[in-house]
Design an enzyme around this catalytic site. Structure first.
Site, PDB file in Angstrom:
ATOM      1  N   ARG A 138       0.853  -1.189   0.000  1.00 37.61           N
ATOM      2  CA  ARG A 138       0.000   0.000   0.000  1.00 37.61           C
ATOM      3  C   ARG A 138       0.883   1.231   0.000  1.00 37.61           C
ATOM      4  O   ARG A 138       1.806   1.336   0.800  1.00 37.61           O
ATOM      5  CB  ARG A 138      -1.004  -0.015   1.163  1.00 37.61           C
ATOM      6  N   HIS A 162      -1.596   3.367   6.773  1.00 42.08           N
ATOM      7  CA  HIS A 162      -2.677   2.442   7.149  1.00 42.08           C
ATOM      8  C   HIS A 162      -4.008   3.173   7.033  1.00 42.08           C
ATOM      9  O   HIS A 162      -4.980   2.646   6.517  1.00 42.08           O
ATOM     10  CB  HIS A 162      -2.449   1.930   8.572  1.00 42.08           C
ATOM     11  N   TYR A 216       7.242   3.581  10.054  1.00 40.35           N
ATOM     12  CA  TYR A 216       7.709   2.190   9.990  1.00 40.35           C
ATOM     13  C   TYR A 216       8.169   1.759   8.600  1.00 40.35           C
ATOM     14  O   TYR A 216       8.684   0.672   8.430  1.00 40.35           O
ATOM     15  CB  TYR A 216       6.581   1.250  10.478  1.00 40.35           C
TER      16      TYR A 216
HETATM   17  C1  LIG Z   1     -10.972  -7.360  15.335  1.00 39.89           C
HETATM   18  C2  LIG Z   1     -10.127  -6.167  15.088  1.00 39.89           C
HETATM   19  N1  LIG Z   1      -8.925  -6.069  15.679  1.00 39.89           N
HETATM   20  C3  LIG Z   1      -8.138  -4.986  15.461  1.00 39.89           C
HETATM   21  C4  LIG Z   1      -8.580  -3.959  14.666  1.00 39.89           C
HETATM   22  C5  LIG Z   1      -7.685  -2.767  14.383  1.00 39.89           C
HETATM   23  N2  LIG Z   1      -7.162  -2.892  13.021  1.00 39.89           N
HETATM   24  C6  LIG Z   1      -7.732  -2.266  11.981  1.00 39.89           C
HETATM   25  S1  LIG Z   1      -6.983  -2.616  10.528  1.00 39.89           S
HETATM   26  C7  LIG Z   1      -5.843  -3.597  11.293  1.00 39.89           C
HETATM   27  C8  LIG Z   1      -4.752  -4.263  10.508  1.00 39.89           C
HETATM   28  C9  LIG Z   1      -5.264  -5.159   9.445  1.00 39.89           C
HETATM   29  O1  LIG Z   1      -4.179  -5.617   8.673  1.00 39.89           O
HETATM   30  P1  LIG Z   1      -4.391  -6.462   7.394  1.00 39.89           P
HETATM   31  O2  LIG Z   1      -5.383  -7.539   7.647  1.00 39.89           O
HETATM   32  O3  LIG Z   1      -3.056  -6.859   6.886  1.00 39.89           O
HETATM   33  O4  LIG Z   1      -5.107  -5.428   6.384  1.00 39.89           O
HETATM   34  P2  LIG Z   1      -4.487  -4.103   5.734  1.00 39.89           P
HETATM   35  O5  LIG Z   1      -4.866  -2.961   6.636  1.00 39.89           O
HETATM   36  O6  LIG Z   1      -3.034  -4.254   5.608  1.00 39.89           O
HETATM   37  O7  LIG Z   1      -5.176  -3.994   4.407  1.00 39.89           O
HETATM   38  C10 LIG Z   1      -6.074  -3.651  12.665  1.00 39.89           C
HETATM   39  C11 LIG Z   1      -5.267  -4.419  13.606  1.00 39.89           C
HETATM   40  C12 LIG Z   1      -9.857  -4.091  14.072  1.00 39.89           C
HETATM   41  N3  LIG Z   1     -10.361  -3.155  13.263  1.00 39.89           N
HETATM   42  N4  LIG Z   1     -10.593  -5.203  14.274  1.00 39.89           N
END
Ligand SMILES: Cc1ncc(C[n+]2csc(CCOP(=O)(O)OP(=O)(O)O)c2C)c(N)n1
Ligand SMILES: [Mg+2]
Length: 319
Positions: A239, A243, A251
């Protein structure tokens, strides 16, 4: 695998539409026009596009918190999406869902989802429904690398495997879950290896190569449609933005970003289409202009649309 020119151009248009939509979201979010949070998909366009290009309008997808690309690739309308991001009544969720709850049941988009991994069992459920109704519909469940570490991944993929459900899980491995690099969260190099734990096929592909994604997901969709069960596909990608919008991204290293910018899926596909005579430079420029015009109209539509009335606040929501 021969892919017709029309299909190739349709995929290129989808990728440019996603990028153009989000470039405008960046500006409007910075200008304070979009409330809440937005998680951008820029850099990952080849995944949603290559995957969804294999689906019929009556097939389903489940999306994530980073869902703009999935929606557009499945045929979502950019004006209703933009209106939703603005919180307007003409948006997909009447302005009450925002970026992380975009859905369009009419075209099989079962919803973006702010709960990491929550789309995985929903995709299994939709696939179970297709199987029980005896249709040959297929579901694609999109998820992030981080989501493969949640309990929902195990439960959802395991159920899909034992019940032989018509679902394709597409992991978007963008190397991070928020600020956590994948190497700090998982010992595997290829997340498709997780498929072995469930007894289903797994495959890793270059997620910045739209044709590689199209082909791998195409084979998995064909298997699912024939009743041969689920597949797990990992697409390695990156990406370009934070985030969420506003993430300082401390990072990431400059070198890493530069390396991935060289692999940008959109200029790469454009070059490929021009070299193979599918598009001319002028055709490609025209597509960029058309997408700019479309997104300009989407913003105008969002800005001119009304907010939901206060007395509608409790309609269409769960309490
Ligand atoms: C159950 C839950 N735990 C934690 C979060 C906080 N959170 C939002 S996005 C994220 C990371 C997700 O990473 P990934 O699955 O790799 O998706 P990306 O954002 O990289 O597309 C986290 C930990 C959340 N929204 N829901
Ligand atoms: Mg990730």
């Amino acid at each position: 695998m021969a892919i017709g020119n029309e299909k190739l151009i349709e995929m290129y248009r989808a990728m440019v539409r996603i990028r153009t939509f989000e470039e405008r979201v960046v500006k409007e979010f910075a200008a304070g026009k979009i409330p809440g949070a937005v998680h951008l998909y820029a850099g990952e366009e080849a995944v949603a596009t290559g995957a969804c290009a294999n689906l019929r309008p009556d097939d389903y997808i489940t999306s994530t918190h980073r869902g703009h690309g999935h929606l557009i690739a499945k045929g979502g309308k950019t004006d209703r999406m933009m209106a939703e991001l603005y919180g307007k009544k003409t948006g997909y969720n009447k302005g009450k869902g925002g970026s992380m709850h975009l859905a369009d049941m009419e075209i099989g988009i079962l919803g973006a989802n702010a709960i990491v991994g929550a789309g995985i069992p929903i995709a299994a459920g939709a696939a179970l429904s297709a199987q029980m109704r005896g249709t040959d519909q297929v579901v694609i469940g999109f998820l992030g690398d981080g989501a493969t570490n949640t309990s929902r991944f195990h439960e959802g993929v395991n159920l899909a495997a034992i019940w032989n459900l018509p679902v394709v899980y597409v992991i978007e491995n963008n190397m991070y879950a928020e600020a956590t690099p994948l190497s700090a969260a998982c010992k595997l190099t290829n997340l498709s290896d997780r498929a072995k734990a469930y007894g289903i096929p797994g495959k890793t592909v270059d997620g910045n190569d739209v044709l590689a994604v199209y082909k791998a997901v195409g084979e998995a969709v064909a298997r699912a449609r024939k009743g041969q069960g689920p597949t797990l596909i990992e697409c390695k990608t990156y990406r370009y933005r934070g985030h969420f919008e506003g993430d300082p991204q401390t990072y990431k290293t400059k070198e890493e970003v530069e390396e991935w910018m060289k692999k940008d899926p959109i200029p790469r596909f454009r070059k490929q289409l021009i070299e193979t005579g599918v598009l001319t430079e002028e055709d490609a420029d025209k597509i960029a202009r058309e997408m700019n015009e479309e997104i300009e109209k989407a913003v105008k539509f969002a800005e001119e649309s009304p907010y939901p009335a206060p007395e509608e606040a409790l309609e269409d929501v769960y309490a």
